[in-house]
Design a protein around this motif. Structure first.
Motif, short mmCIF file in Angstrom:
data_model
loop_
_atom_site.label_atom_id
_atom_site.label_comp_id
_atom_site.label_asym_id
_atom_site.label_seq_id
_atom_site.Cartn_x
_atom_site.Cartn_y
_atom_site.Cartn_z
N ASN A 155 0.81 -1.00 -0.01
CA ASN A 155 0.09 -0.04 -0.05
C ASN A 155 0.63 1.23 -0.03
N THR A 156 1.90 1.07 0.30
CA THR A 156 2.71 2.44 0.42
C THR A 156 3.93 2.24 -0.37
N CYS A 157 4.17 1.30 -1.24
CA CYS A 157 5.12 1.32 -2.43
C CYS A 157 4.91 2.13 -3.47
N PRO A 158 5.73 3.01 -3.65
CA PRO A 158 5.50 3.94 -4.88
C PRO A 158 5.28 3.28 -6.32
N THR A 159 6.28 1.99 -6.65
CA THR A 159 6.13 1.50 -7.77
C THR A 159 4.89 0.76 -7.90
N TYR A 160 4.55 0.11 -6.92
CA TYR A 160 3.19 -0.51 -6.93
C TYR A 160 1.94 0.52 -7.19
N ASP A 177 6.40 -5.28 -8.68
CA ASP A 177 6.90 -3.97 -8.60
C ASP A 177 6.37 -3.70 -7.15
N SER A 178 6.08 -4.55 -6.21
CA SER A 178 5.75 -4.37 -4.97
C SER A 178 6.93 -4.81 -4.09
N PRO A 179 6.96 -4.43 -2.68
CA PRO A 179 8.00 -5.06 -1.94
C PRO A 179 7.75 -6.49 -1.74
N ARG A 180 6.52 -6.89 -1.37
CA ARG A 180 6.38 -8.28 -1.12
C ARG A 180 6.77 -9.22 -2.33
N GLY A 181 6.39 -8.63 -3.63
CA GLY A 181 6.52 -9.43 -5.12
C GLY A 181 8.23 -9.34 -5.16
N ARG A 182 8.88 -8.36 -4.90
CA ARG A 182 10.32 -8.34 -5.13
C ARG A 182 11.03 -9.22 -3.85
N ILE A 183 10.45 -9.38 -2.89
CA ILE A 183 10.85 -10.30 -1.88
C ILE A 183 11.00 -11.78 -2.50
N ARG A 190 13.61 -1.49 -10.76
CA ARG A 190 12.47 -0.52 -10.70
C ARG A 190 12.32 0.05 -9.34
N CYS A 191 12.89 -0.84 -8.17
CA CYS A 191 12.70 -0.42 -6.72
C CYS A 191 13.68 0.91 -6.71
N LEU A 192 12.99 1.86 -6.02
CA LEU A 192 13.72 3.14 -5.66
C LEU A 192 14.58 3.06 -4.61
N SER A 193 14.59 2.00 -3.73
CA SER A 193 15.17 1.88 -2.35
C SER A 193 14.70 3.29 -1.62
N CYS A 194 13.31 3.49 -1.76
CA CYS A 194 12.71 4.66 -0.88
C CYS A 194 12.65 4.25 0.72
N LEU A 195 12.51 2.82 0.96
CA LEU A 195 12.44 2.26 2.13
C LEU A 195 11.19 2.68 2.62
N SER A 196 10.03 3.08 1.92
CA SER A 196 8.78 3.20 2.41
C SER A 196 8.18 1.97 3.09
N CYS A 197 8.44 1.11 2.26
CA CYS A 197 7.89 -0.55 2.95
C CYS A 197 8.58 -0.64 4.47
N MET A 198 9.68 -0.36 4.52
CA MET A 198 10.09 -0.48 6.15
C MET A 198 9.49 0.13 7.13
N ASP A 247 14.15 -6.39 6.99
CA ASP A 247 15.06 -5.39 6.72
C ASP A 247 15.34 -5.41 5.34
N TYR A 248 14.33 -4.74 4.46
CA TYR A 248 13.97 -4.98 3.11
C TYR A 248 15.77 -4.08 2.46
N MET A 249 16.04 -3.06 3.20
CA MET A 249 17.22 -2.41 2.53
C MET A 249 18.38 -3.27 2.10
S1 SF4 Z 1 11.92 0.51 -1.41
FE1 SF4 Z 1 10.20 -0.74 -0.69
S2 SF4 Z 1 8.56 0.74 -1.03
FE2 SF4 Z 1 10.33 1.68 -2.13
S3 SF4 Z 1 10.09 1.20 -4.19
FE3 SF4 Z 1 11.21 -0.40 -3.18
S4 SF4 Z 1 9.88 -1.94 -2.68
FE4 SF4 Z 1 8.87 -0.15 -2.93
#
Ligand code: SF4
Ligand code: SF4
Length: 437
Positions: free
Chosen positions: A33-38, A46-52, A75-83, A91-93
């Motif tokens: 819900n908070t991932c910009p690319t999703y 293109d969501s954190p869960r999908g990338r995981i 396509r992941c921005l490494s914005c860490l909104s998912c964290m 620890d997605y980062m």
């Molecule tokens: S860091 Fe997380 S929220 Fe940001 S684009 Fe990547 S998967 Fe999505």
């Protein structure tokens, strides 16, 4: 999440760390819900869960990266909104960093992509080369229509005005005004030292006015963040930065390492983790990480001096992802700006990235452009006179003829407590005129 790594795979400390991270994910999907690319693309991959899932599958099966994994991880921005959103503390980062390193080792990118990444990795972290490249970009701007796409994108991001003069390259010490309360090193940044030296000048004035003796080190050029995010080296630059700061701390003492570019701040605060397995560097790296702080953290800690200017501006505070998600610094900059006399407006949907994300806006221009447009609509909806941000990447991404002036939070705090009016507000005086009277 169940994982199926073999004992042999887990013997590698990096894989063992990735396996620990993966096991924490409970597939709940809150992060989507908070991932910009999703939000933009609507594809689970293109969501954190999908990338995981993609990363888990690749690592467990010891598979080289393929074009699908690379596309979605890139396509992941490494914005860490998912964290920020994740209730399980995944620890997605560090997981995505590990995946990027695996991709760099096992996947051969098309030559154009390789060329572009190499160019960025050679030019951006070196202030001398970057300055030269920007001068060249200005010279060829009239002919950009005939250049290849990536070159056009880089030229579009280059400032059209003449570059401001940089601070001295040599080691410099700026004495505290009044009693010395702290002795700090300021990291002036590689890209920022070229395109935003006014941010460093404002930071030095702000820190010295608040009782800090500030040292800038000639042998610290880049913290390594840019190349680490490109998975193209960066560790050597991080090592050199740790060595220089450690030397300074031992010889003259340091109470803090102040970072005014929040993207770099995330990496400097992570040095302890990055070098945890290097016995000769681990403790120095951890010590530098412990000293690292964002400029708003140290000013909040010292207490903002009473404002001497009362600039009644409506300031949209753009919370850089690296500050709000990466460093968990959310309220301090807003409170400081309010204490300084500004009317601070929080940007709706402020948890979503502006699309800057290091060099993402060059590598993924369509997504970055869509995120910028979305951010601008939200900023314009609150009708600010000026936008404040704590990261040069965001400042460059949001700036444009269709945006209000964008300055660094430190420039506004410096101005309010006795420094000069930020140059960008002078040149756009018509925008802010009613409030400068
Ligand atoms: S860091 Fe997380 S929220 Fe940001 S684009 Fe990547 S998967 Fe999505
Ligand atoms: S929110 Fe956390 S636990 Fe839930 S799917 Fe996303 S990463 Fe996994």
């Amino acid at each position: 999440m169940q994982t199926h790594f073999t004992p042999a795979q887990l013997a590698d400390p990096a894989t063992a760390t990735a396996a620990d991270i993966l096991r924490k994910c409970v597939h709940c999907g809150f992060c989507t819900n908070t991932c910009p690319t999703y939000a933009l693309l609507g594809d689970e991959r293109d969501s954190p869960r999908g990338r995981i899932y993609l990363i888990k599958d690749m690592l467990e099966n010891d598979r080289p990266a393929d074009a699908t994994v690379v596309r979605h991880v890139d396509r992941c921005l490494s914005c860490l909104s998912c964290m920020t959103t994740c209730p399980s503390g995944v620890d997605y980062m560090h997981l995505v960093d590990h995946a990027r390193a695996h991709i760099a080792r096992t996947y051969r990118r098309p030559w154009k992509d390789r060329w572009l990444r190499r160019l960025l990795s050679i030019v951006l972290p070196s202030p001398g080369r970057f300055r030269l490249a920007l001068s060249a970009a200005r010279a060829v701007r009239p002919f950009q229509g005939v250049l290849p796409g990536p070159m056009r994108r880089m030229i579009a991001l280059a400032p059209s005005a003449k570059l401001p003069r940089a601070l001295p390259c040599a080691r410099a010490v700026y004495p505290a005004v009044g009693n010395r309360r702290r002795r700090v090193a300021l990291l002036t940044g590689c890209v920022q030292s070229v395109v935003g030296p006014e941010v460093n000048a404002a930071s030095i004035r702000l820190l010295t006015r608040h009782g800090c003796e500030v040292v800038t080190l000639s042998d610290v050029k880049c913290c390594g963040a840019l190349r680490l995010h490109l998975a193209d080296g960066g560790l050597d630059q991080a090592r050199a930065t740790i060595a220089a700061l450690t030397r300074e701390a031992r010889e003259a003492g340091l109470d803090a390492v102040v970072v005014n570019t929040s993207g770099c701040g995330v990496v400097v605060k992570d040095y302890g983790h990055l070098f945890r397995d290097e016995t000769d560097l681990a403790s120095d790296a951890a010590a530098i990480s412990a000293l690292a702080c964002d400029i708003t953290e140290i000013i909040a800690d010292l207490g903002l001096a009473p404002p001497v200017n009362q600039p009644a501006l409506r300031v949209a505070y753009h919370s850089a992802c690296s500050l709000q998600h990466g460093q968990k610094i959310r309220s301090a900059p807003v409170k400081l700006l309010r204490d300084a006399g500004f009317e601070v407006l929080e940007v709706p949907e402020g948890h979503l990235c502006c699309g800057s994300a290091g060099v993402y806006n060059i590598l993924q221009p369509e997504i970055a452009g869509a995120l910028r447009a979305r951010k601008l609509v939200k900023i314009q909806s609150i009708r600010p006179d000026v936008v404040a941000a704590g990261n040069i990447g965001c400042m460059m991404q949001i700036r444009g003829s269709d945006a209000p002036p964008v300055v660094h939070t430190a420039e506004l705090l410096d101005w309010a407590t006795g420094g000069p009016t930020p140059g960008l507000l002078l040149t756009t005086v018509n925008t802010v005129k009613p409030f400068l009277a």
